[in-house]
Motif scaffolding. Structure first.
Motif, PDB file in Angstrom:
ATOM      1  N   UNK A 169       0.816  -1.223   0.000  1.00 12.50           N
ATOM      2  CA  UNK A 169       0.000   0.000   0.000  1.00 12.50           C
ATOM      3  C   UNK A 169       0.850   1.275   0.000  1.00 12.50           C
ATOM      4  N   UNK A 170       1.998   1.237   0.720  1.00 11.13           N
ATOM      5  CA  UNK A 170       2.866   2.418   0.754  1.00 11.13           C
ATOM      6  C   UNK A 170       3.436   2.688  -0.638  1.00 11.13           C
ATOM      7  N   UNK A 171       3.823   1.623  -1.354  1.00 15.85           N
ATOM      8  CA  UNK A 171       4.358   1.777  -2.708  1.00 15.85           C
ATOM      9  C   UNK A 171       3.341   2.465  -3.614  1.00 15.85           C
ATOM     10  N   UNK A 172       2.111   1.995  -3.551  1.00 15.42           N
ATOM     11  CA  UNK A 172       1.063   2.570  -4.403  1.00 15.42           C
ATOM     12  C   UNK A 172       0.797   4.019  -4.006  1.00 15.42           C
ATOM     13  N   UNK A 173       0.794   4.274  -2.701  1.00 15.59           N
ATOM     14  CA  UNK A 173       0.575   5.639  -2.221  1.00 15.59           C
ATOM     15  C   UNK A 173       1.719   6.558  -2.629  1.00 15.59           C
ATOM     16  N   UNK A 174       2.967   6.098  -2.461  1.00 10.52           N
ATOM     17  CA  UNK A 174       4.129   6.892  -2.866  1.00 10.52           C
ATOM     18  C   UNK A 174       4.116   7.161  -4.366  1.00 10.52           C
ATOM     19  N   UNK A 175       3.689   6.169  -5.105  1.00 13.75           N
ATOM     20  CA  UNK A 175       3.617   6.310  -6.555  1.00 13.75           C
ATOM     21  C   UNK A 175       2.677   7.440  -6.948  1.00 13.75           C
ATOM     22  N   UNK A 176       1.716   7.745  -6.077  1.00 17.22           N
ATOM     23  CA  UNK A 176       0.753   8.796  -6.356  1.00 17.22           C
ATOM     24  C   UNK A 176       1.400  10.141  -6.621  1.00 17.22           C
TER      25      UNK A 176
END
Length: 454
Positions: A21-28
């Motif tokens: 989830x952090x990866x996807x959020x950071x990707x934002x």
């Protein structure tokens, strides 16, 4: 390989559960810039795409300073949560929000007053500068809600709640794309706004994300025990300094790396408009994989902070090494993706044949530096979880500004290799940074492990 996998299997599972989830959020954060480039490249043309490249190369510096400072609260939250000191976590949130509000306001002021003036003195195309000025102002204003969102995001992630920020980031990016297309192209009776359209869509998106993320933290039962001490009266000098002692070096670490890439973009802009636009395409794609690695690094910071808080240094080393394995596997995959997809991926951003040819060549170079880029940012995340931020900050400066950028300038400008020469220098900087972070991790973690055993 089978023995290694068996040894770390449970750690891979635990770390990926936290990191995904952090990866996807950071990707934002990167997807906002990527969607801006895609929308402008297809609906507004090459000049506007070059303007987005120029603005992003400037804006990324204050953005990453703000994000870096906001990251200072995460290892402190993780360490205190590991000790079950819930009251301190709430006090840290109070101070973190105060610092980020002040930081966002100052950064916007610097951008508005300084960078707009600087655009006229960077030897860029006048057409590009004209398009860039209003876009930079709107992005600068969006820093304030972005840092409010990140304050609550880092608080929740430091406590191990990572999925909610991911969901908000995904929905926010979809909204940003939809509003951006409407405003840039001019749909539903709205006059086409060009580059300004993606500026407005980004500002709207970040304001809504800040409101939703803060509402989630305040309303969720998960945080009630922590929020008992969230109050203005708990904002104090010593606690704020504690956050800044970690956050400021983190901000400098990111700044030294990304400012080298931004300086490279400005140097490339002095070569030609086509090479500048191609650089924007390739760096956008490379930035996406970097932000995924940054998500792994953020999860590594949380886990390392938990282990460090309870002085389990053996568990810390095993968890850290498993994160190295995860990022190497992911970046090896993206290296193959860039290698085989280099002729096709630039079409996502533009149909300009000249830009596509140069961008395809840059993606091959990007494939080379993927593993170095991933391992250096994970190394920084692990060291951050242990509170080791000062020496890594000096190391990042040496890697990018003493080695990478000067070598790139020499190859690209003095030897006339163009944009490829500049990128070769950046690859060297990433290699040096990766090696320095790994050796620092080995030294610090083994020293703590020996000390705790004696």
């Amino acid at each position: 390989m089978k023995a290694v996998y068996k040894k770390y299997k449970h750690l891979y599972r635990d770390n990926l559960k936290l990191a995904t989830p952090v990866m996807i959020s950071q990707l934002g954060h990167t997807l906002v810039q990527a969607s801006d480039s895609v929308i402008v490249g297809h609906f507004a043309g090459t000049v506007c795409l070059a303007a987005v490249s120029l603005v992003n190369s400037i804006f990324v510096i204050p953005m990453i300073i703000g994000l870096g400072i906001s990251y200072g609260v995460t290892p402190l939250i993780a360490q205190n949560n590991g000790r079950k000191d819930y009251a301190e976590c709430g006090k840290l949130l109070s101070n973190g929000l105060f610092i980020n509000l002040i930081c966002g306001t100052i950064l916007f002021g610097v951008l508005f007053l300084g960078s707009i003036y600087a655009l006229n003195h960077l030897h860029q195309s006048p057409q590009v500068v004209e398009q860039a000025k209003p876009f930079l102002t709107l992005l600068g204003l969006s820093l304030i809600p972005m840092l409010i969102f990140n304050t609550f995001k880092q608080f929740a992630e430091g406590l191990g709640f990572t999925k909610q920020a991911m969901v908000i980031s995904v929905i926010g990016n979809i909204l940003n794309i939809c509003v951006g297309i409407i405003l840039v192209k001019g749909l539903f009776g709205i006059k086409p706004m060009g580059v300004r359209g993606v500026g407005y869509s980004t500002l709207i998106d970040r304001c809504l994300m800040a409101i939703v993320m803060s509402a989630y933290v305040f309303r969720s039962e998960n945080f009630k025990v922590y929020l008992k001490t969230f109050a203005i009266r708990n904002i104090n000098y010593l606690r704020s300094i504690q956050i800044l002692r970690i956050g400021t070096p983190i901000a400098l670490q990111y700044t030294f790396e990304l400012s080298a890439f931004s300086a490279a973009a400005i140097i490339i802009g002095s070569i030609s408009l086509v090479q500048q636009a191609a650089h924007q395409v390739a760096i956008n794609l490379a930035s996406m994989t970097y932000m995924v690695s940054s998500g792994i690094a953020a999860a590594a910071t949380i886990k390392t902070g938990n282990y460090f808080g309870v002085k389990d240094h053996k568990g810390l080393r095993s968890s850290a090494i498993s994160n190295y394995h995860i990022v190497i596997a992911f970046m090896a995959f993206t290296a193959l993706l860039f290698s085989f997809g280099s002729p096709f991926l630039p079409y996502i951003y533009t149909t300009d044949k000249a830009v596509i040819v140069v961008a395809s060549q840059l993606l091959i170079i990007a494939a080379v530096f993927q593993i170095f880029d991933g391992t250096q940012v994970v190394g920084l995340g692990i060291l951050r979880g242990m509170g080791d931020v000062n020496i890594p900050t000096i190391s990042t400066f040496l890697a990018y500004w003493v080695v990478g950028l000067p070598v790139g300038y020499y190859l690209g400008i003095e030897l006339n290799w163009g944009v490829k020469g500049i990128w070769y220098g950046l690859v060297l900087g990433l290699m040096v940074s990766s090696a320095l972070m790994f050796f620092r991790f080995q030294y610090i973690s083994r020293r703590h492990e020996v000390k705790s055993a004696s």
